[in-house]
Design a protein around this motif. Sequence first.
Motif, PDB file in Angstrom:
ATOM      1  N   TYR A 129      36.279  37.250  47.523  1.00  0.00           N
ATOM      2  CA  TYR A 129      36.049  35.845  47.183  1.00  0.00           C
ATOM      3  C   TYR A 129      34.636  35.403  47.568  1.00  0.00           C
ATOM      4  N   ALA A 133      30.636  35.001  41.479  1.00  0.00           N
ATOM      5  CA  ALA A 133      31.336  35.387  40.253  1.00  0.00           C
ATOM      6  C   ALA A 133      30.433  36.168  39.310  1.00  0.00           C
ATOM      7  N   ALA A 136      30.165  39.691  40.656  1.00  0.00           N
ATOM      8  CA  ALA A 136      31.423  40.409  40.447  1.00  0.00           C
ATOM      9  C   ALA A 136      31.580  40.833  38.992  1.00  0.00           C
ATOM     10  N   GLU A 182      38.874  38.756  42.447  1.00  0.00           N
ATOM     11  CA  GLU A 182      38.085  37.714  43.107  1.00  0.00           C
ATOM     12  C   GLU A 182      38.939  36.742  43.908  1.00  0.00           C
TER      13      GLU A 182
END
Length: 308
Positions: A129, A133, A136, A182
């Motif tokens: 997390y 994003a 990732a 995520e």
Amino acid sequence: MTTLQPPAAVGHQSAGPPARRPRRSWTGWGFIGPFVLVFALVFLAPLAYSIYLSLFRTRLIGGTSFVGLDNYQQALQDGQFWDGVLRVGLFLLIQVPIMLGLALLVALAIDSGRLYGKDFFRISVFLPYAVPAVVAALMWGFMYGPRFGLVGDINDAFGVRLPDPLSSDLILASIGNIVTWEFVGYNMLIFYSALRVVPHSLYEAAEIDGAGQWRVIAAIKLPAIRGALVIATIFSIIGSFQLFNEPAILQKLAPNAITTDYTPNYYTYSLSFSGQQHNYSATVAIVMGVITMVVAYVVQLRGMRKGA
């Protein structure tokens, strides 16, 4: 001769000065004023401006003109928009239960006290997390690559041909895998925090009654964290409808599988920055916001009703 005086009026009181109304105190506004100002500038002002934009249309000939609700009528009849809505709807129906199920399973395992090295596992599961994003999506996108990534290396090393994760048939599942990786840790932390505040007296009573672990989970833990489950579900639904980063990043790697209208948010972005259709883009964003709000509200009502 004695003159009789009229009796004094019973209950008569001398009129005094009128009571002063208490002065209104503005102390409370001094505390909430900064929040109200930031809320108005960050949330209300952009929302009002988006609604304003959605009522106009810019043409090559004639410039910008007021069109009322014509943009909304066009959005409701836009097949590209509704294809994206159905796509993210399918995405959340499959991905959200899997993600929340895995997060709940990890939270229950860590809370059970029987998992060796639970601090390590808690941090390890939560660590994805902390990865942005965009990073990732890039990382998983290159691992998905059949020619240059992990899938391609496996094909070359073992002489096999694995299914292409970036193909049109598997790209939605590949995006779901990235999102699950995520956010499992984020939802795990919500569930684990809710489990930590369950009164120990309930566990002691269950132990006295001879309840096993599965009975404790079904009768104590799950009902106790029902509110956390509802909140995590609502957050996940909103996040699914806002899906943007992963398709936008993977579109460069899989241009044939991901189009510019793959999700509503990506469609809005493409209309605004590529098509220069700012007014219609604002309209699509508002319609999508209303849909998200309605779905999240219905889920909240059902969750509260079951918890009653």
